[in-house]
Design an enzyme around this catalytic site. Structure first.
Site, mmCIF file in Angstrom:
data_model
loop_
_atom_site.group_PDB
_atom_site.id
_atom_site.type_symbol
_atom_site.label_atom_id
_atom_site.label_comp_id
_atom_site.label_asym_id
_atom_site.label_seq_id
_atom_site.Cartn_x
_atom_site.Cartn_y
_atom_site.Cartn_z
ATOM 1 N N SER A 113 -4.341 -1.644 -3.052
ATOM 2 C CA SER A 113 -3.115 -2.041 -2.356
ATOM 3 C C SER A 113 -1.910 -1.189 -2.730
ATOM 4 C CB SER A 113 -2.799 -3.513 -2.653
ATOM 5 O OG SER A 113 -3.815 -4.355 -2.182
ATOM 6 N N PHE A 302 8.585 -18.886 -7.001
ATOM 7 C CA PHE A 302 8.068 -20.242 -6.859
ATOM 8 C C PHE A 302 6.843 -20.546 -7.710
ATOM 9 C CE2 PHE A 302 10.231 -19.110 -2.849
ATOM 10 C CZ PHE A 302 11.255 -20.047 -2.908
ATOM 11 N N GLU A 346 4.264 -10.330 3.120
ATOM 12 C CA GLU A 346 2.857 -10.167 2.730
ATOM 13 C C GLU A 346 2.190 -11.516 2.490
ATOM 14 O OE1 GLU A 346 -0.054 -8.355 -0.767
ATOM 15 O OE2 GLU A 346 1.839 -9.334 -1.255
ATOM 16 N N HIS A 355 -11.675 -11.850 -3.032
ATOM 17 C CA HIS A 355 -12.125 -11.415 -4.358
ATOM 18 C C HIS A 355 -12.900 -12.530 -5.069
ATOM 19 C CE1 HIS A 355 -10.522 -7.428 -4.635
ATOM 20 N NE2 HIS A 355 -9.256 -7.790 -4.501
ATOM 21 N N ASP A 392 -3.628 -3.878 4.482
ATOM 22 C CA ASP A 392 -3.671 -2.696 3.635
ATOM 23 C C ASP A 392 -5.088 -2.157 3.501
ATOM 24 O OD1 ASP A 392 -4.356 -5.006 2.291
ATOM 25 O OD2 ASP A 392 -3.108 -4.627 0.545
#
Length: 530
Positions: A113, A302, A346, A355, A392
């Site tokens: 990325s 956050f 994003e 993943h 990406d």
């Protein structure tokens, strides 16, 4: 040649070929919804007009959102609405222009990325694992940063006087958001504790530091520049901004010492001192209280690390805004600038779901990403705002077997005309979705946090799925090659575009072309001297 043209035209519908007759086609064919839908879509394309200059640009990046992810998410979204699923579209899949981007890095066939986002935001390709620098960099070597820095679309937008914003459900210091504002020889230098002492001594700054000091850094690089800094920052990653001292823990800290910084600095306090009229928020209540008409700048962190998966968001201690909520609020703040804005959004946790081998989490985050795009569509004028939606890179995520139409996309393969799951040559059922590599099958049932799999042993290979509910939130798909984490893939990813200069998104292009689409719309380079 004329005779051939007339003959061909006579086989097409009257709406396309003018006076041609469609009588040669059976009525059942021309009255089919498939036939009529295709006519409607083609008519819309023929009626398009093209403009080039935009007031605003929003770049949406679905991290890890390959074409198979789009397809599966589209089907899941439809099925969650009670439809068969295959016939639907994600919000941005109705955009008028589409292209494919080649994602390789300068030194890697399958990218990461850091290199891919640097390409999208700067206009040049670079190496794996480095941020905001060109290919002459040597990863991990601080001294190679100086002189190899590149300028980004966000920086150029600031220099032009536009408002700017970055949003991510990952840590805001993670590779994709960081590439908009930082210059680093290693994507992992998120705070000073991540850096080798030699790099610190040479003067390299950690990524969190670069975010807080973005305005100062940009003005020092560009003679005569006078910018006001990034106006909206929403994401996770508080640990990289706080000292490693429990006294600085946030109310929803999950670690004994939330912060990681070993230099004793509280960067959230430094930001507030630099922007006394700005607001620092860390929970849903603080987010909800932001007045978008009067707020000049806002900094929202956050979560201690990445924000929650969308499916797990309700379990957050202090509450987190959704990606669509953050997008809407950011636009409401940024559009107060009559000169326009640039915003990067994003969805970082699509990538993390893959993943972890969890199609459920990757796809539900993709659906929320599509909602965020829709919120941007609803809040902007397509005549003045270019919206680009892309990824990406992709993942080794597959849609396979021969399931019948409407079969649950997260389910086991049931063939056309059958009611029971199909069996492989080993006599066991199998799912439509799977991974080429990764941690393998887990049956965590109602677990909504995909990362829970990292507490389990790698479990690759075939397994008996009889009695297993593969549509549950806690099911992780089978994987062929055992790895500690599923990997990226190297195929092209989609670019969807709407608005001024969107028509330039056509064909198969290098990923760095995305920057040039943005520049075409906003005229960033032409209006800026670096």
């Amino acid at each position: 040649m004329l005779k051939q043209s007339i003959t061909l035209c006579s086989l097409l519908v009257a709406s396309i070929c003018g006076s041609a007759s469609a009588a040669v086609l059976p009525e059942a064919q021309t009255q089919s919804s498939w036939y009529k839908d295709a006519q409607t879509q083609l008519a819309k394309k023929l009626a398009r007009t093209q403009s080039t200059k935009a007031k605003n640009v929003i770049l949406f990046v679905g991290d890890g959102m390959g074409v198979s992810t789009l397809t599966a998410a589209r089907i899941l979204e439809g099925q969650l609405q009670g439809n068969m699923g295959e016939e639907g579209y994600l919000s941005f899949e109705t955009f008028p222009y589409t292209a494919l981007a080649k994602t390789y890095n300068v030194d890697a066939q399958t990218p990461d990325s850091a290199g891919t986002m640097t390409a999208m935001i700067s206009g040049i390709k670079t190496d794996v694992g480095v941020i905001g620098v060109d290919e002459d960099i040597e990863r991990g070597k601080c001294e190679t940063v100086f002189g190899n820095e590149v300028s980004t679309a966000l920086e150029l937008a600031e220099l032009k006087g536009l408002s700017t914003g970055i949003i991510s459900t990952a840590r805001i210091t993670h590779a994709t958001p960081a590439a908009t504002y930082a210059k680093s020889a290693d994507r992992n230098w998120e705070d000073i504790s991540d850096m080798p002492a030699e790099a610190v001594e040479m003067g390299c700054k950690d990524i969190a530091d670069q975010l807080i000091n973005f305005e100062t850094n940009l003005e020092s690089r560009v003679t005569g520049a006078d910018v006001d800094g990034i106006d909206v920052v929403f994401g996770g990653g508080r640990r990289h901004f706080l000292p490693k001292d429990a006294a600085f823990n946030s109310p929803d800290a999950v670690s004994e010492k939330e912060g990681d910084r070993t230099d004793g600095r509280d960067l959230t306090a430094e930001w507030q001192a630099a922007y006394p009229q700005g607001q620092y928020v860390f929970d849903q209540a603080g987010f909800d209280a932001i007045n978008t008409e009067t707020t000049s700048s806002v900094f929202g962190l956050f979560n201690e690390s990445h924000m929650q998966y969308e499916a797990d968001r309700n379990n957050d201690i202090a509450g987190e805004p959704s990606l669509s909520q953050m997008t809407s609020k950011a636009i409401d703040i940024l559009d107060n600038n009559q000169d326009g804005f640039f915003l990067m959004v994003e969805s970082g946790r699509i990538d993390h779901g893959h993943h972890a081998g969890s199609a459920y989490n990757a796809l539900t985050d993709t659906i929320e990403f599509a909602k965020a795009v829709q919120s941007a569509i609803d809040a902007t004028d397509p005549q003045e705002t270019l919206i680009i939606v892309t990824a990406d890179h992709s993942h080794v995520f597959t849609i396979a077997g021969y399931p019948k139409r409407g079969n649950p996309i997260l389910g086991k393969v049931v063939a056309v005309g059958q009611t029971e799951p199909a069996l492989a040559k080993d006599g066991l059922p199998y799912t439509t979705l799977g991974y080429t590599n990764g941690r393998g099958m887990q049956n965590l049932m109602t677990e909504t946090n995909a990362d829970a799999t990292y507490g389990q042993a790698v479990n690759a290979g075939r397994h008996d799925l009889n009695g297993v509910d593969t549509t549950s939130s806690g099911y992780h798909q089978e994987a062929l090659v055992p790895l500690s984490s599923e990997t990226h893939a190297g195929e092209d990813v989609a670019i969807h575009a709407q608005g001024p200069s969107a028509h330039l998104a056509q064909g198969v292009v290098e990923q760095n072309t995305i920057f040039h689409l943005i520049d075409s719309a906003l005229e960033l380079v032409a209006d800026t001297e670096l």
